[in-house]
Write a protein that holds these residues in place. Structure first.
Motif, PDB file in Angstrom:
ATOM      1  N   UNK A  39     -40.246 116.091  57.687  1.00  0.00           N
ATOM      2  CA  UNK A  39     -40.238 116.644  56.353  1.00  0.00           C
ATOM      3  C   UNK A  39     -40.030 115.507  55.368  1.00  0.00           C
ATOM      4  N   UNK A  40     -40.992 115.271  54.497  1.00  0.00           N
ATOM      5  CA  UNK A  40     -40.849 114.185  53.547  1.00  0.00           C
ATOM      6  C   UNK A  40     -41.121 114.601  52.115  1.00  0.00           C
ATOM      7  N   UNK A  41     -41.623 115.797  51.906  1.00  0.00           N
ATOM      8  CA  UNK A  41     -41.913 116.244  50.542  1.00  0.00           C
ATOM      9  C   UNK A  41     -41.620 117.721  50.420  1.00  0.00           C
ATOM     10  N   UNK A  42     -41.131 118.119  49.242  1.00  0.00           N
ATOM     11  CA  UNK A  42     -40.811 119.519  49.010  1.00  0.00           C
ATOM     12  C   UNK A  42     -42.091 120.327  48.863  1.00  0.00           C
ATOM     13  N   UNK A  43     -42.037 121.577  49.298  1.00  0.00           N
ATOM     14  CA  UNK A  43     -43.143 122.493  49.075  1.00  0.00           C
ATOM     15  C   UNK A  43     -43.170 122.857  47.591  1.00  0.00           C
ATOM     16  N   UNK A 111     -35.975 121.013  50.452  1.00  0.00           N
ATOM     17  CA  UNK A 111     -36.847 120.359  51.417  1.00  0.00           C
ATOM     18  C   UNK A 111     -36.192 120.266  52.794  1.00  0.00           C
ATOM     19  N   UNK A 112     -34.929 119.938  52.884  1.00  0.00           N
ATOM     20  CA  UNK A 112     -34.145 120.098  54.117  1.00  0.00           C
ATOM     21  C   UNK A 112     -32.781 120.595  53.709  1.00  0.00           C
ATOM     22  N   UNK A 113     -32.458 121.795  54.161  1.00  0.00           N
ATOM     23  CA  UNK A 113     -31.265 122.462  53.668  1.00  0.00           C
ATOM     24  C   UNK A 113     -29.995 122.002  54.359  1.00  0.00           C
ATOM     25  N   UNK A 114     -28.904 122.159  53.621  1.00  0.00           N
ATOM     26  CA  UNK A 114     -27.573 122.120  54.190  1.00  0.00           C
ATOM     27  C   UNK A 114     -27.317 123.512  54.757  1.00  0.00           C
ATOM     28  N   UNK A 141     -32.364 120.178  62.475  1.00  0.00           N
ATOM     29  CA  UNK A 141     -33.128 119.020  62.929  1.00  0.00           C
ATOM     30  C   UNK A 141     -34.610 119.364  63.020  1.00  0.00           C
ATOM     31  N   UNK A 142     -35.433 118.349  63.300  1.00  0.00           N
ATOM     32  CA  UNK A 142     -36.869 118.573  63.461  1.00  0.00           C
ATOM     33  C   UNK A 142     -37.186 119.378  64.713  1.00  0.00           C
ATOM     34  N   UNK A 207     -30.192 114.342  53.586  1.00  0.00           N
ATOM     35  CA  UNK A 207     -30.988 113.125  53.384  1.00  0.00           C
ATOM     36  C   UNK A 207     -32.326 113.367  52.709  1.00  0.00           C
ATOM     37  N   UNK A 208     -32.962 114.508  52.944  1.00  0.00           N
ATOM     38  CA  UNK A 208     -34.233 114.787  52.286  1.00  0.00           C
ATOM     39  C   UNK A 208     -34.047 115.296  50.865  1.00  0.00           C
ATOM     40  N   UNK A 209     -33.094 116.183  50.660  1.00  0.00           N
ATOM     41  CA  UNK A 209     -32.951 116.852  49.361  1.00  0.00           C
ATOM     42  C   UNK A 209     -32.209 116.004  48.341  1.00  0.00           C
ATOM     43  N   UNK A 210     -31.426 115.037  48.784  1.00  0.00           N
ATOM     44  CA  UNK A 210     -30.723 114.173  47.853  1.00  0.00           C
ATOM     45  C   UNK A 210     -29.547 114.856  47.176  1.00  0.00           C
ATOM     46  N   UNK A 211     -29.408 114.596  45.884  1.00  0.00           N
ATOM     47  CA  UNK A 211     -28.264 115.076  45.120  1.00  0.00           C
ATOM     48  C   UNK A 211     -28.655 116.208  44.169  1.00  0.00           C
TER      49      UNK A 211
END
Length: 217
Positions: A39-43, A111-114, A141-142, A207-211
């Motif tokens: 996963x590298x980009x948000x939908x 994009x990757x949830x907590x 995880x993936x 890590x994907x979604x950031x802050x």
């Protein structure tokens, strides 16, 4: 899954958020790549409309305004549910965020949830004016399995600060929380008003979604 890369953040990069205008992009998503393999980009989602600041100020406790810093995108959220001290908020795209005492414990729709978190120690340290705490964060995880990260955190008071939120000034006490785990490092910042309620924060998601910058109305 690949080995995750430990990262650190400069203090300057974490303080570019004191206004309610546009923020520079940034966050752990573009720097901590080990958790990211598929996963590298948000939908793409429709841009939600922002509730006017006047309405938010007139209805305290009803709204959040959130900036997803990796996308530099603002959204307004309304309260959707409460359960055992945890409050879930949702925006018009059905992205949801769950908080416990103002601390982020889960997201859905990023994009990757907590997937979940135990942050009770962090809140106790904030209430006591600073201290140490252990956090547990769960990510998907993936391989569609839950990956758990244990983090040791240090919370310090950085003194008083007057912030401006939607053209209104608020006297706050600012706290900085630095968390380090085997594969993950991040820093959160919190602004707490004179009643002990969190009115603004900068919190790491994944890590994907950031802050996220979260303003509580």
């Amino acid at each position: 899954m690949k080995q995750m890369i430990r990262i650190g953040f400069g203090f300057v990069a974490l303080t570019l958020l004191v206004s309610c205008g546009s923020l520079n992009q940034g966050g752990i998503g573009s720097r901590l790549t080990g958790l990211v393999t598929g996963q590298s980009a948000a939908v793409a989602k429709p841009a939600p409309s922002l509730v006017p600041a006047e309405e938010m100020h007139a209805n305290p406790g009803k709204y959040l305004r959130v900036n997803t810093r990796n996308l530099n995108a603002w959204s307004s959220l309304v309260q959707a549910a409460q359960n055992n001290g945890r409050v879930t908020w949702v925006d018009q795209t059905n992205t949801s965020m769950t908080f416990e005492n103002g601390l982020l414990v889960a997201t859905r729709g990023l994009v990757r949830d907590l997937m979940g978190a135990d942050v009770s120690g962090s809140w106790n340290a904030i209430r006591n004016g600073g201290g140490t705490a252990q956090r547990r964060h769960d990510f998907l995880s993936d391989q569609d399995e839950i990956s758990t990260e244990l983090l040791q955190c240090s919370i310090v008071s950085e003194g008083t600060e007057v912030i401006t939120r939607a053209e209104k000034k608020i006297s706050t006490r600012r706290f900085r929380e630095k968390c380090e785990g085997e594969r993950l490092t991040f820093t959160n910042i919190y602004w707490v008003n004179q009643r002990g309620a969190m009115v603004r924060s900068l919190q790491a998601v994944s890590p994907d979604a950031g802050y996220l910058q979260i303003d509580v109305f």
